[in-house]
Structure formats: structure tokens, C-alpha cells
Design a protein around this motif. Sequence first.
Motif, PDB file in Angstrom:
ATOM      1  N   PHE A 123       0.804  -1.214   0.000  1.00 40.81           N
ATOM      2  CA  PHE A 123       0.000   0.000   0.000  1.00 40.81           C
ATOM      3  C   PHE A 123       0.845   1.276   0.000  1.00 40.81           C
ATOM      4  N   LYS A 124       1.896   1.329   0.822  1.00 43.66           N
ATOM      5  CA  LYS A 124       2.699   2.552   0.923  1.00 43.66           C
ATOM      6  C   LYS A 124       3.364   2.897  -0.411  1.00 43.66           C
TER       7      LYS A 124
ATOM      8  N   LEU B  11       2.338   1.842  -3.434  1.00 39.72           N
ATOM      9  CA  LEU B  11       1.263   2.199  -4.370  1.00 39.72           C
ATOM     10  C   LEU B  11       0.830   3.647  -4.171  1.00 39.72           C
ATOM     11  N   TRP B  12       0.684   4.060  -2.911  1.00 36.00           N
ATOM     12  CA  TRP B  12       0.294   5.440  -2.620  1.00 36.00           C
ATOM     13  C   TRP B  12       1.367   6.417  -3.102  1.00 36.00           C
ATOM     14  N   PHE B  13       2.638   6.089  -2.850  1.00 38.33           N
ATOM     15  CA  PHE B  13       3.739   6.929  -3.311  1.00 38.33           C
ATOM     16  C   PHE B  13       3.725   7.050  -4.832  1.00 38.33           C
TER      17      PHE B  13
ATOM     18  N   PHE C 167       1.187   6.781  -6.824  1.00 45.07           N
ATOM     19  CA  PHE C 167       0.067   7.643  -7.197  1.00 45.07           C
ATOM     20  C   PHE C 167       0.414   9.115  -6.985  1.00 45.07           C
ATOM     21  N   THR C 168       1.047   9.442  -5.863  1.00 52.94           N
ATOM     22  CA  THR C 168       1.377  10.849  -5.591  1.00 52.94           C
ATOM     23  C   THR C 168       2.482  11.369  -6.492  1.00 52.94           C
TER      24      THR C 168
END
Length: 69
Positions: free
Chosen positions: A54-55, A57-59, A61-62
Amino acid sequence: MKLYASDNSDLMEVSAISRDGSNLVVEGTIMGAMPIRALVKPAEVRGMFRLMGFKILWFAFTMLFRSSR
């Protein structure tokens, strides 16, 4: 899109991503000289998401909203 080696040299330049049945086709050149056409199968995409977590994937995306340096 370009992928870079750890010494910031060009590793691969992706020129196209398309669909071939249930696979993705990645076309480009490796090290500026050798053309390549690689298939990415559905199981490999699922494996990529398991590797990222998750971390990451979030990075990723950002990164869409960050400037390049």
C-alpha cells in the motif's frame, strides 16, 4: 517513459504500451540501441501489486503530482 539505472544512465525507453488479448505489450529500446517487445501477463501484474504494498502504491500515485528533478 524512461527507466534509469542506478547510475542515472538510460536503461530503457518505453515507446508504447498496448493490449494483446489478456496481456500487455511493452515496446521500446534497451540502452538506446536494442529494440524490444515484451509481454506482461496478468499473473505478473498481480505479482507487481503484491510486491509494491500500500505505501509504495500510494507513493506511485502521488508521483503524478510531483515535479521531476
